[in-house]
Design an enzyme around this catalytic site. Structure first.
Site: not given
Length: 257
Positions: A50, A52, A202
């Site tokens: 999944r 973002d 990230r």
């Protein structure tokens, strides 16, 4: 019903992420709506990962069940037709076993994060890279990245809302490539692991950017890792620039004979 694997590419900017969300555009929702044009729904598809809001993909993999005997090429063409004008494309389609699962059968996920160093704002590639206005020391970043390789408790680099049962993961690759371009110096972070924590990539890149800028030393990355404390992490970089670049399976469903 027959099950089909889908190789999916998308630009994440218009979407609230991969996962279907009530009242918000999503990649999953766009593909399920396209499937409904081919066969009455509702349809539910599953993906390898999944992503973002704002995150892109060049090698996402999903699977769907669809009644009828569809030729995989015809199915991909039909889906691409009905996906317009959304920035989503089906790059490949393959008939797979009824119990094949895009998420649970995956043995590796590959991410790419792109950073561009230049003073001027991005124009033609806006939203596709994270722009920083200073050069980065790639060797220092790689030295910091090397501390993260292997099996570790990655609590420091895990979002506070991460739903994974354990913060312990094995990082197989974190390699930094420097590409000199006419528009600036691009730094490409190639990251591979079986699975990832929420915001892990990230968090890595944001922390390593601080090393590249000289605000951190490479050894500070090791100290942040061993702290097992989210507060020890560097800044989390924005989603622009992150790509789900590939998913590996024991047998490639899209391989051609």
């Amino acid at each position: 019903m027959p099950r089909y694997a889908l190789l999916v590419e998308y630009h994440g900017a218009p979407f609230a992420g991969w996962q279907r969300q009530t009242g918000l555009p999503s990649v999953q929702g766009a593909i399920e709506a396209a499937l409904a044009k081919l066969s009455p729904g509702p349809h539910t598809i599953a993906a390898a990962g999944r992503t973002d809001a704002g995150v892109h993909a060049t090698g996402q993999v999903a699977h769907c069940d669809l009644p009828g005997d569809w030729d995989p090429f015809r199915l991909s063409e039909a889906l691409n037709y009905h996906l317009k004008p959304d920035p989503v494309a089906i790059l490949g389609c393959a008939l797979v076993a009824d119990d094949w699962h895009a998420r649970f059968d995956a043995v590796e996920r590959q991410y790419l994060f792109r950073v561009i160093a230049r003073r001027a704002p991005l124009t033609s590639e806006a939203g596709q890279m994270w722009r920083v206005n200073h050069d980065l020391d790639a060797a220092a970043m790689q030295a910091g990245a090397d501390h993260l390789l292997g099996l570790h408790d990655f609590t420091t680099f895990r979002s506070s809302i991460c739903q994974a049962k354990s913060p312990v993961k094995t990082l197989d690759e974190l390699r930094i490539e420097v590409v000199q371009r006419a528009i600036g110096t691009e730094y490409r972070f190639h990251v591979r692991a079986r699975s990832f924590l929420h915001n892990q990539v990230r968090s890595f890149v944001g922390t390593l950017e601080r090393v590249g800028a000289g605000a951190w030393q490479p050894g500070d990355v090791a100290r942040a890792l061993t702290a097992r404390d989210r507060a020890a992490c560097g800044p989390v970089c924005p989603p622009q620039g992150l790509y789900l670049a590939g998913v590996r399976y024991p047998t490639d469903p899209f391989a051609r004979d």
